[in-house]
Design a protein around this motif. Structure first.
Motif, PDB file in Angstrom:
ATOM      1  N   SER A  21     -79.146 125.394 -17.762  1.00  0.00           N
ATOM      2  CA  SER A  21     -77.718 125.740 -17.794  1.00  0.00           C
ATOM      3  C   SER A  21     -76.854 124.527 -17.447  1.00  0.00           C
ATOM      4  CB  SER A  21     -77.422 126.883 -16.828  1.00  0.00           C
ATOM      5  OG  SER A  21     -78.127 128.054 -17.185  1.00  0.00           O
ATOM      6  N   ALA A  22     -77.274 123.778 -16.427  1.00  0.00           N
ATOM      7  CA  ALA A  22     -76.525 122.578 -16.040  1.00  0.00           C
ATOM      8  C   ALA A  22     -76.534 121.550 -17.161  1.00  0.00           C
ATOM      9  CB  ALA A  22     -77.123 121.986 -14.766  1.00  0.00           C
ATOM     10  N   LEU A  23     -77.674 121.411 -17.825  1.00  0.00           N
ATOM     11  CA  LEU A  23     -77.789 120.446 -18.926  1.00  0.00           C
ATOM     12  C   LEU A  23     -76.880 120.835 -20.088  1.00  0.00           C
ATOM     13  CD1 LEU A  23     -79.425 117.917 -19.805  1.00  0.00           C
ATOM     14  CD2 LEU A  23     -81.019 119.481 -20.919  1.00  0.00           C
ATOM     15  N   LEU A  24     -76.894 122.102 -20.456  1.00  0.00           N
ATOM     16  CA  LEU A  24     -76.062 122.570 -21.557  1.00  0.00           C
ATOM     17  C   LEU A  24     -74.580 122.497 -21.197  1.00  0.00           C
ATOM     18  CD1 LEU A  24     -78.165 125.674 -22.693  1.00  0.00           C
ATOM     19  CD2 LEU A  24     -77.992 123.462 -23.838  1.00  0.00           C
ATOM     20  N   TYR A  25     -74.260 122.778 -19.947  1.00  0.00           N
ATOM     21  CA  TYR A  25     -72.870 122.716 -19.501  1.00  0.00           C
ATOM     22  C   TYR A  25     -72.336 121.284 -19.579  1.00  0.00           C
ATOM     23  CZ  TYR A  25     -68.773 123.482 -16.513  1.00  0.00           C
ATOM     24  OH  TYR A  25     -67.494 123.556 -16.023  1.00  0.00           O
ATOM     25  N   ARG A  66     -63.437 126.315 -24.046  1.00  0.00           N
ATOM     26  CA  ARG A  66     -63.943 127.462 -24.814  1.00  0.00           C
ATOM     27  C   ARG A  66     -65.463 127.442 -24.932  1.00  0.00           C
ATOM     28  NH1 ARG A  66     -61.124 128.363 -30.393  1.00  0.00           N
ATOM     29  NH2 ARG A  66     -62.325 130.301 -30.158  1.00  0.00           N
ATOM     30  N   TYR A  67     -66.072 126.296 -24.723  1.00  0.00           N
ATOM     31  CA  TYR A  67     -67.530 126.190 -24.746  1.00  0.00           C
ATOM     32  C   TYR A  67     -68.117 126.531 -23.375  1.00  0.00           C
ATOM     33  CZ  TYR A  67     -72.098 123.843 -24.608  1.00  0.00           C
ATOM     34  OH  TYR A  67     -73.437 123.542 -24.424  1.00  0.00           O
ATOM     35  N   ARG A  68     -67.562 125.943 -22.319  1.00  0.00           N
ATOM     36  CA  ARG A  68     -68.170 126.050 -21.001  1.00  0.00           C
ATOM     37  C   ARG A  68     -67.984 127.426 -20.362  1.00  0.00           C
ATOM     38  NH1 ARG A  68     -66.455 119.946 -19.086  1.00  0.00           N
ATOM     39  NH2 ARG A  68     -68.426 118.936 -19.750  1.00  0.00           N
ATOM     40  N   VAL A 120     -72.864 133.671 -20.380  1.00  0.00           N
ATOM     41  CA  VAL A 120     -74.174 133.988 -20.953  1.00  0.00           C
ATOM     42  C   VAL A 120     -75.292 133.658 -19.968  1.00  0.00           C
ATOM     43  CG1 VAL A 120     -75.815 133.381 -22.775  1.00  0.00           C
ATOM     44  CG2 VAL A 120     -73.393 133.677 -23.323  1.00  0.00           C
ATOM     45  N   ALA A 121     -75.155 132.536 -19.251  1.00  0.00           N
ATOM     46  CA  ALA A 121     -76.222 132.077 -18.353  1.00  0.00           C
ATOM     47  C   ALA A 121     -76.473 133.053 -17.213  1.00  0.00           C
ATOM     48  CB  ALA A 121     -75.866 130.698 -17.802  1.00  0.00           C
ATOM     49  N   ALA A 180     -79.633 129.622 -27.737  1.00  0.00           N
ATOM     50  CA  ALA A 180     -79.012 130.189 -28.934  1.00  0.00           C
ATOM     51  C   ALA A 180     -77.510 130.381 -28.721  1.00  0.00           C
ATOM     52  CB  ALA A 180     -79.675 131.515 -29.294  1.00  0.00           C
ATOM     53  N   GLY A 181     -77.134 130.899 -27.556  1.00  0.00           N
ATOM     54  CA  GLY A 181     -75.711 131.073 -27.261  1.00  0.00           C
ATOM     55  C   GLY A 181     -74.984 129.748 -27.207  1.00  0.00           C
ATOM     56  N   ALA A 182     -75.603 128.736 -26.583  1.00  0.00           N
ATOM     57  CA  ALA A 182     -74.981 127.416 -26.507  1.00  0.00           C
ATOM     58  C   ALA A 182     -74.821 126.814 -27.901  1.00  0.00           C
ATOM     59  CB  ALA A 182     -75.829 126.499 -25.626  1.00  0.00           C
ATOM     60  N   ALA A 183     -75.803 127.037 -28.777  1.00  0.00           N
ATOM     61  CA  ALA A 183     -75.718 126.496 -30.134  1.00  0.00           C
ATOM     62  C   ALA A 183     -74.552 127.099 -30.912  1.00  0.00           C
ATOM     63  CB  ALA A 183     -77.034 126.750 -30.875  1.00  0.00           C
ATOM     64  N   VAL A 184     -74.362 128.401 -30.760  1.00  0.00           N
ATOM     65  CA  VAL A 184     -73.247 129.065 -31.447  1.00  0.00           C
ATOM     66  C   VAL A 184     -71.913 128.515 -30.951  1.00  0.00           C
ATOM     67  CG1 VAL A 184     -72.064 131.272 -31.767  1.00  0.00           C
ATOM     68  CG2 VAL A 184     -74.564 131.168 -31.921  1.00  0.00           C
TER      69      VAL A 184
END
Length: 373
Positions: free
Chosen positions: A19-23, A57-59, A65-66, A95-99
């Motif tokens: 989650s931290a990496l994707l954020y 809007r991404y974070r 989701v996380a 998948a959620g991060a990709a969208v």
């Protein structure tokens, strides 16, 4: 009870780290500032309102989701008594991060085109031919630890091999936890992880050799300064990768020792695997925090006048929301990433396709040999 706590810690750790990496992915910590969400923008538009809006809007939704994914993974891990629930929880999270990433990428690309961000910009490109004529030297000394670990593994294996039982048990993972499958003792089985060490080392050496000659991500506004910084970046990255290789080989040495001694202790297995992986993670963390994408956090050693140029808008060669580079006319096999640190491959380059096919063929051949054995 101890097993439940260990599983919970592992599952939470996996999802918290992911989650931290994707954020952090769309920020300067993991991506070059001039390519937010994989879109090339002029330097004066790095903090444009359209980009900052997409970051929010991404974070925000990503955290939304996380949270439930983590709770669900912890629950499943406790119910089924397994530390792999976090890995399964990573799938919906990614998948959620990709969208969300694709949505932000398209919005920024549309804003760039509609507002003409490049209409008045003086685009340019810069290259450093000395990276070919006088490349950064390969860190052979830093390869020695990986080779020494392989040699130690071979010597220890040769000593214990005559006394091994007729059948050897190898650990396997499943949704229900770890189980062991027995194989008839043979050289191929007993030294299977040594082959893994050799393969990892050869791939690492080849990768580092390619990185030292990969296309540089140079700043057209300050070319001389960026060339010096890029050389330091290559040297640090090459040494770090060979250090990580030694740590992975050390992990395989420990796993070989457990296999040869028929030790099936789960805590000991976690130590053998976890300690080298945590050390490798520490090296990666250093590269992220102290080196940065393309060496952006390394200190500058010279002061240079700004040329007034901006990097060329090359979005047409990047697909998959800025993650896949395809350019058959580019001789470079490796190019700087737009998302994350390091390099990615030029999928349109014939040499990459040949190398990829060779690696797949070797891996398939080893798998067949082990299966037959």
């Amino acid at each position: 009870m101890n097993t439940v706590l260990v599983n919970a810690a592992v599952n939470f750790g996996i999802l918290a780290a992911l989650s931290a990496l994707l954020y952090a992915a769309p920020g300067p910590l993991l991506s070059p500032p001039a390519v937010p969400f994989g879109v090339r923008v002029p330097p004066d538009k790095v903090h444009a309102p359209a980009i900052e809006t997409q970051r929010r809007r991404y974070r925000g939704p990503l955290l939304a989701v996380a949270a439930p994914v983590t709770v669900l993974a912890l629950t499943l891990g406790a119910v089924f008594d397994t530390p792999t629930a976090g890995a399964f929880g990573a799938l919906p999270l990614c998948a959620g991060a990709a969208v969300l990433w694709v949505r932000a990428h398209r919005s920024i690309a549309r804003a760039k085109e509609e507002d003409g961000w490049y209409d008045q910009a003086r685009q340019g490109a810069v290259t450093d031919t000395s990276l070919r004529t006088a490349p950064v030297r390969f860190p052979w000394v830093w390869t020695l630890p990986a080779v020494v670990v392989i040699a130690v593994t071979v010597v220890v294996g040769a000593v214990v091999y005559p006394d091994l039982p007729d059948r050897i048990a190898l650990p396997r993972r499943s949704a229900g936890g770890t189980f062991y499958r027995e194989y008839t003792t043979s050289v191929w089985i007993a030294f299977s992880l040594v082959l893994g060490q050799v393969l990892i080392t050869l791939i690492s050496v080849g990768t580092v050799h390619g990185l030292l000659r990969a296309r540089a991500d140079l700043d057209v506004a300050r070319p001389a300064t960026s060339v010096a910084r890029h050389r330091r970046y290559l040297a640090v990255t090459a040494r770090s990768l060979m250090g990580i290789t030694a740590l992975l080989n050390l992990m395989l040495l420990g796993m070989s020792a457990l296999m040869w001694s028929d030790t099936r202790s789960t805590p000991l297995m976690l130590v053998v695997i976890g300690v080298p992986l945590l050390a490798a993670l520490a090296v990666v963390t250093y590269l992220i925090l102290r080196v940065g994408p393309s060496g952006s956090r390394l200190p500058e050693t010279a002061d240079e006048e700004n040329t007034g140029l901006v990097p060329r808008d090359d979005d047409r060669f990047w697909h998959g929301a800025g993650t896949i580079y395809v350019n058959a006319d580019d001789p470079a096999v490796l190019v700087p990433r737009r998302v994350g640190i390091g390099w990615t491959v030029n999928v349109g380059n014939l040499r990459f396709l040949v190398i990829a096919a060779s690696v797949v063929a070797v891996a398939t051949g080893l798998t067949v040999v082990l299966a037959v054995s």
